[in-house]
Every structure is written in C-alpha cells, then in structure tokens.
Design a protein around this motif. Structure first.
Motif, PDB file in Angstrom:
ATOM      1  N   PRO A   1      11.575 -38.903  23.606  1.00  0.00           N
ATOM      2  CA  PRO A   1      10.971 -40.238  23.144  1.00  0.00           C
ATOM      3  C   PRO A   1      10.739 -39.862  21.534  1.00  0.00           C
ATOM      4  N   VAL A   2      11.273 -38.378  20.355  1.00  0.00           N
ATOM      5  CA  VAL A   2      11.373 -38.350  19.139  1.00  0.00           C
ATOM      6  C   VAL A   2      12.240 -39.507  19.088  1.00  0.00           C
ATOM      7  N   ALA A   3      13.913 -38.645  19.786  1.00  0.00           N
ATOM      8  CA  ALA A   3      15.299 -39.075  19.301  1.00  0.00           C
ATOM      9  C   ALA A   3      15.004 -41.245  18.984  1.00  0.00           C
ATOM     10  N   ASP A   4      14.345 -41.700  20.167  1.00  0.00           N
ATOM     11  CA  ASP A   4      14.340 -42.681  20.155  1.00  0.00           C
ATOM     12  C   ASP A   4      13.806 -43.398  19.020  1.00  0.00           C
ATOM     13  N   ARG A   5      12.353 -42.840  18.285  1.00  0.00           N
ATOM     14  CA  ARG A   5      11.980 -42.935  17.811  1.00  0.00           C
ATOM     15  C   ARG A   5      13.253 -42.747  16.269  1.00  0.00           C
ATOM     16  N   LEU A   6      13.523 -41.827  15.719  1.00  0.00           N
ATOM     17  CA  LEU A   6      14.710 -41.900  15.042  1.00  0.00           C
ATOM     18  C   LEU A   6      15.996 -42.942  14.985  1.00  0.00           C
ATOM     19  N   SER A   7      16.478 -43.174  16.466  1.00  0.00           N
ATOM     20  CA  SER A   7      17.312 -43.937  16.143  1.00  0.00           C
ATOM     21  C   SER A   7      16.999 -45.264  15.975  1.00  0.00           C
ATOM     22  N   ARG A   8      15.421 -45.902  16.400  1.00  0.00           N
ATOM     23  CA  ARG A   8      15.138 -46.975  15.339  1.00  0.00           C
ATOM     24  C   ARG A   8      15.110 -46.837  13.659  1.00  0.00           C
TER      25      ARG A   8
ATOM     26  N   SER B   1      18.669 -32.185   2.750  1.00  0.00           N
ATOM     27  CA  SER B   1      20.298 -32.081   3.476  1.00  0.00           C
ATOM     28  C   SER B   1      20.031 -33.912   4.439  1.00  0.00           C
ATOM     29  N   LEU B   2      18.771 -34.045   4.642  1.00  0.00           N
ATOM     30  CA  LEU B   2      18.737 -35.872   4.828  1.00  0.00           C
ATOM     31  C   LEU B   2      19.322 -36.687   4.255  1.00  0.00           C
ATOM     32  N   ARG B   3      18.561 -36.608   3.292  1.00  0.00           N
ATOM     33  CA  ARG B   3      18.709 -37.529   2.030  1.00  0.00           C
ATOM     34  C   ARG B   3      20.685 -37.417   2.143  1.00  0.00           C
ATOM     35  N   ARG B   4      21.350 -36.452   1.496  1.00  0.00           N
ATOM     36  CA  ARG B   4      22.882 -36.539   1.277  1.00  0.00           C
ATOM     37  C   ARG B   4      23.373 -36.963   2.547  1.00  0.00           C
ATOM     38  N   ILE B   5      22.837 -36.512   3.408  1.00  0.00           N
ATOM     39  CA  ILE B   5      23.434 -36.930   4.875  1.00  0.00           C
ATOM     40  C   ILE B   5      23.383 -37.935   4.640  1.00  0.00           C
ATOM     41  N   LEU B   6      22.235 -38.783   4.750  1.00  0.00           N
ATOM     42  CA  LEU B   6      21.835 -40.634   4.943  1.00  0.00           C
ATOM     43  C   LEU B   6      22.440 -41.467   4.424  1.00  0.00           C
ATOM     44  N   THR B   7      22.105 -40.843   2.493  1.00  0.00           N
ATOM     45  CA  THR B   7      22.364 -42.035   1.474  1.00  0.00           C
ATOM     46  C   THR B   7      24.734 -42.505   1.380  1.00  0.00           C
TER      47      THR B   7
ATOM     48  N   SER C   1      27.870 -42.513  12.806  1.00  0.00           N
ATOM     49  CA  SER C   1      26.651 -42.696  14.242  1.00  0.00           C
ATOM     50  C   SER C   1      25.249 -42.622  14.498  1.00  0.00           C
ATOM     51  N   VAL C   2      24.799 -43.100  14.326  1.00  0.00           N
ATOM     52  CA  VAL C   2      23.341 -43.260  14.938  1.00  0.00           C
ATOM     53  C   VAL C   2      22.583 -41.521  15.925  1.00  0.00           C
ATOM     54  N   THR C   3      23.846 -41.704  17.093  1.00  0.00           N
ATOM     55  CA  THR C   3      23.655 -40.419  17.707  1.00  0.00           C
ATOM     56  C   THR C   3      23.386 -39.416  17.001  1.00  0.00           C
ATOM     57  N   TRP C   4      25.097 -39.156  16.462  1.00  0.00           N
ATOM     58  CA  TRP C   4      25.161 -38.292  15.200  1.00  0.00           C
ATOM     59  C   TRP C   4      23.301 -38.126  14.702  1.00  0.00           C
ATOM     60  N   LEU C   5      23.633 -39.295  14.002  1.00  0.00           N
ATOM     61  CA  LEU C   5      22.526 -38.740  13.192  1.00  0.00           C
ATOM     62  C   LEU C   5      20.548 -37.987  13.739  1.00  0.00           C
ATOM     63  N   VAL C   6      20.965 -38.708  15.097  1.00  0.00           N
ATOM     64  CA  VAL C   6      19.335 -38.227  15.335  1.00  0.00           C
ATOM     65  C   VAL C   6      20.021 -36.491  15.829  1.00  0.00           C
ATOM     66  N   ALA C   7      21.037 -36.679  16.351  1.00  0.00           N
ATOM     67  CA  ALA C   7      21.014 -34.612  16.225  1.00  0.00           C
ATOM     68  C   ALA C   7      21.029 -34.064  15.519  1.00  0.00           C
ATOM     69  N   ALA C   8      21.814 -34.601  14.365  1.00  0.00           N
ATOM     70  CA  ALA C   8      21.998 -33.250  13.038  1.00  0.00           C
ATOM     71  C   ALA C   8      19.790 -33.065  12.403  1.00  0.00           C
ATOM     72  N   THR C   9      19.623 -34.590  12.679  1.00  0.00           N
ATOM     73  CA  THR C   9      18.358 -34.636  11.868  1.00  0.00           C
ATOM     74  C   THR C   9      17.027 -32.873  13.141  1.00  0.00           C
ATOM     75  N   ILE C  10      17.037 -33.207  14.387  1.00  0.00           N
ATOM     76  CA  ILE C  10      16.688 -32.812  15.133  1.00  0.00           C
ATOM     77  C   ILE C  10      17.511 -31.071  14.979  1.00  0.00           C
ATOM     78  N   LYS C  11      17.913 -31.169  15.030  1.00  0.00           N
ATOM     79  CA  LYS C  11      18.985 -29.593  14.639  1.00  0.00           C
ATOM     80  C   LYS C  11      18.498 -29.246  13.174  1.00  0.00           C
ATOM     81  N   LEU C  12      18.511 -29.832  12.252  1.00  0.00           N
ATOM     82  CA  LEU C  12      18.219 -29.345  11.284  1.00  0.00           C
ATOM     83  C   LEU C  12      16.828 -29.486  11.265  1.00  0.00           C
TER      84      LEU C  12
END
Length: 194
Positions: free
Chosen positions: A127-134, A186-192, A150-161
């Motif tokens: 459920p959290v991964a679904d919201r992160l994906s959105r 870390s998230l800003r650097r990955i996402l931006t 990929s969104v899948t990678w971003l979700v996994a990385a965010t949960i692990k971080l």
C-alpha cells in the motif's frame, strides 16, 4: 440460531479479536517479549480466547503488523499526497509514516514487528509502495523528478533508504534529525534531474 443472532456473534467475535490486537500493540510496544497471557490480561480476556482468534503468536504478530500497516496508510492518506509539488508530497508521506513509527518505537524497533517472510514483508509495503509510485509518476510527468529512472527502482530505493535511516537512529549512529536530513538529501539527489 437466527440470522441476527449469528451476525451479533460474528460482530462480538470481531470486536474481541480487535481488542486482542489493540492490547497486543500496547503490551508489545512496552515489552516485545510479553507473553500471550500478558496480552490476554491487557485485553480483558482469557488466553484461550486469544488462541481462539490467533492460533499462534506468529499469527497474532501478523495481525499486529497488518493493523500498523493500515494505521500508517490512513496517516499517509490524510496527507493528500496527490496535490502540490511531488517532492513535498513525498516528504509528507515520509513524515506520516514516521508519525506511526514514533507512536510505537519499541514495537517497530523490535524484530517482532517485522517477524514475517520476505513475501509477507513485501505485501506489507504494497500500500505504501502504491502511494510512492503515484508520487514518482506525477513528479516524472511534471519534470520535477528524473524520468530516466524506473518508478519501481525509486520505490524500492525510498523504502530501503527509509529503513536505513531508522536503523542508523536505532543503533545510535545518527540522531533522528541527522537521519531525516540524510534521507531527504539522498532522495533529492536521486530524484532531481541533472
């Protein structure tokens, strides 16, 4: 037995099971090694009643984890993560998750809350991964986030971080403030986008 009597019995059993889960959350948050008897006493029922609802400690712990997941998702959904800048929405989601963890620090820090199989752990995060994906899709569509990851990678990385930030705080290597700052940076650097 009439239909209304059967419905009343089911409703009573449901309330009893919910009472046991609520008591387990409170008791295990104070003492992760608490016995089923201690949980029964806190719920105001007998051990037999606890075992009638949850045939093993593992099944009760799964119900506790399910309850905490639902509570976390409700907290996230109250943040209206589908509005505003995607980065702000992501940080609101993380803050909402952290509020739930903050209410039950001992329970989340103990292994009992996560005493599940990898498959069950993945389902707990769904459920959290679904919201992160959105959030990530929205951020990529608006150009706020790098669309090449990929969104899948971003979700996994965010949960692990996020887990790493909690583990570093629990181990005393970082303060909560330091871990939160490191996570956000870390998230800003990955996402931006570059």
């Amino acid at each position: 037995m009439s239909g209304s009597e059967a419905r009343k019995r089911r409703a009573d059993a449901q309330r009893s099971a919910e009472s046991v889960v609520g008591a387990a959350i409170q008791v295990l948050n104070r003492d992760p090694d608490a016995s089923m008897g201690a949980i029964a006493a806190a719920a105001g029922v007998t051990r037999q009643t606890v075992y009638a609802h949850f045939s093993s400690r593992e099944k009760l712990l799964r119900a506790v984890v399910d309850h905490l997941t639902a509570e976390t998702v409700a907290e996230i959904d109250a943040e209206d993560i589908d509005t505003g800048p995607a980065m702000d929405a992501l940080f609101r989601l993380l803050d909402a998750s952290e509020r739930t963890v903050g209410r039950y620090p001992v329970l989340f820090q103990s292994g009992d809350a996560a005493a599940t199989t990898q498959s069950a752990d993945d389902q707990r995060h769904d459920p959290v991964a679904d919201r992160l994906s959105r959030i990530f899709r929205r951020g990529q569509q608006s150009g706020e986030f790098d669309a090449h990851i990929s969104v899948t990678w971003l979700v996994a990385a965010t949960i692990k971080l996020s887990h790493t930030a909690s583990e570093e705080t629990d181990a005393g290597r970082l303060s909560e403030h330091e871990a939160d700052a490191a996570l956000r940076t870390s998230l800003r650097r990955i996402l931006t986008p570059d």
